[in-house]
Design a protein around this motif. Structure first.
Motif, PDB file in Angstrom:
ATOM      1  N   ASN A 164      -6.617  10.230  -2.336  1.00  0.00           N
ATOM      2  CA  ASN A 164      -7.731   9.415  -2.815  1.00  0.00           C
ATOM      3  C   ASN A 164      -7.888   9.550  -4.330  1.00  0.00           C
ATOM      4  O   ASN A 164      -8.032   8.539  -5.029  1.00  0.00           O
TER       5      ASN A 164
ATOM      6  N   HIS B 234      -4.894   5.622 -10.383  1.00  0.00           N
ATOM      7  CA  HIS B 234      -3.882   4.581 -10.625  1.00  0.00           C
ATOM      8  C   HIS B 234      -4.424   3.162 -10.493  1.00  0.00           C
ATOM      9  O   HIS B 234      -3.673   2.216 -10.543  1.00  0.00           O
TER      10      HIS B 234
ATOM     11  N   GLU C 166       0.832  -1.210   0.000  1.00  0.00           N
ATOM     12  CA  GLU C 166       0.000   0.000   0.000  1.00  0.00           C
ATOM     13  C   GLU C 166       0.867   1.261   0.000  1.00  0.00           C
ATOM     14  O   GLU C 166       0.558   2.237  -0.684  1.00  0.00           O
TER      15      GLU C 166
ATOM     16  N   LEU D 116      -4.948   7.788  -6.050  1.00  0.00           N
ATOM     17  CA  LEU D 116      -5.066   6.333  -5.964  1.00  0.00           C
ATOM     18  C   LEU D 116      -6.144   5.811  -6.908  1.00  0.00           C
ATOM     19  O   LEU D 116      -5.974   4.771  -7.536  1.00  0.00           O
TER      20      LEU D 116
ATOM     21  N   ARG E 247       2.282   1.701  -3.425  1.00  0.00           N
ATOM     22  CA  ARG E 247       1.192   2.127  -4.321  1.00  0.00           C
ATOM     23  C   ARG E 247       0.899   3.614  -4.145  1.00  0.00           C
ATOM     24  O   ARG E 247       0.738   4.350  -5.118  1.00  0.00           O
ATOM     25  N   LEU E 248       0.876   4.046  -2.888  1.00  0.00           N
ATOM     26  CA  LEU E 248       0.653   5.458  -2.583  1.00  0.00           C
ATOM     27  C   LEU E 248       1.794   6.306  -3.126  1.00  0.00           C
ATOM     28  O   LEU E 248       1.578   7.331  -3.769  1.00  0.00           O
TER      29      LEU E 248
ATOM     30  N   SER F 137       1.623   6.660  -6.828  1.00  0.00           N
ATOM     31  CA  SER F 137       0.502   7.498  -7.274  1.00  0.00           C
ATOM     32  C   SER F 137       0.824   8.980  -7.164  1.00  0.00           C
ATOM     33  O   SER F 137       0.236   9.805  -7.854  1.00  0.00           O
TER      34      SER F 137
END
Length: 181
Positions: free
Chosen positions: A174, A180, A48, A177, A51-52, A55
């Motif tokens: 948000n 992406h 996570e 994310l 991923r953040l 993004s």
């Protein structure tokens, strides 16, 4: 790859622990379940976070500002502020503090006529300031070190560029994310 390997190892440990408890009646398998769950959770958290971070690629502090506020002086009366907002505080030396809505809202309304911004502001320190060109991921890390209700002042050289607050940061994260996915 490391995240997937961590998840696989964690789930394997947990599965082995469950099997040990169910098939052998050996309660020590519960430790394998806990350890497996911990490893798997850590791997998921790492995923996570990456991923953040990805993004936010290409975004900077300037992309995260909620407003382009006008700085107020430390001698400004709280009652004269137009609305509860985050205000950079400046005097003849430059930027000296920040007044967050949480600090303003903590003052009873009847005391706002006599109290000044300088009496309730947070003194400016490196925790509250970022450069407009600073990387978005660094801004996220800096925001995570602040207390709830504290904001960051974004500066461009010696000029106040804007403010980043938790609400705006959450909305940006948000949106990024979602884009992406």
């Amino acid at each position: 790859v490391a995240t997937l390997a961590g998840r696989a190892i964690g789930l394997s440990c947990a599965g082995l622990g469950v099997a040990k408890v169910l098939l052998n009646g050996d309660l020590s398998g519960a430790w394998l379940v806990v350890a497996g769950w911990f490893v798997s959770s850590a791997a998921a958290e790492s995923w996570e976070q990456e991923r953040l971070r990805s993004s936010l690629e290409g975004a900077g502090a300037a992309d995260m500002v909620t407003s382009h506020p006008v700085a107020v002086s430390p001698g400004h009366k709280l009652n004269d502020l137009p609305e509860p907002d985050t205000y950079p505080v400046a005097d003849h030396r430059g930027l000296v503090g920040i007044l967050a809505p949480s600090r303003l809202n903590a003052i009873p309304v009847d005391q706002r006529e006599t109290k000044t911004v300088g009496e309730v502001m947070d003194a400016l320190d490196d925790r509250h300031v970022v450069s407009a060109g600073e990387d978005a991921w660094d801004v996220v890390r800096k925001m995570s070190d602040l207390r709830d209700g504290e904001d960051l002042v974004v500066v461009d050289g010696t000029q106040v560029f804007g403010v980043v607050n938790h609400r705006k940061l959450a909305a940006l994260l948000n949106a990024r994310l979602q884009a992406h996915v």
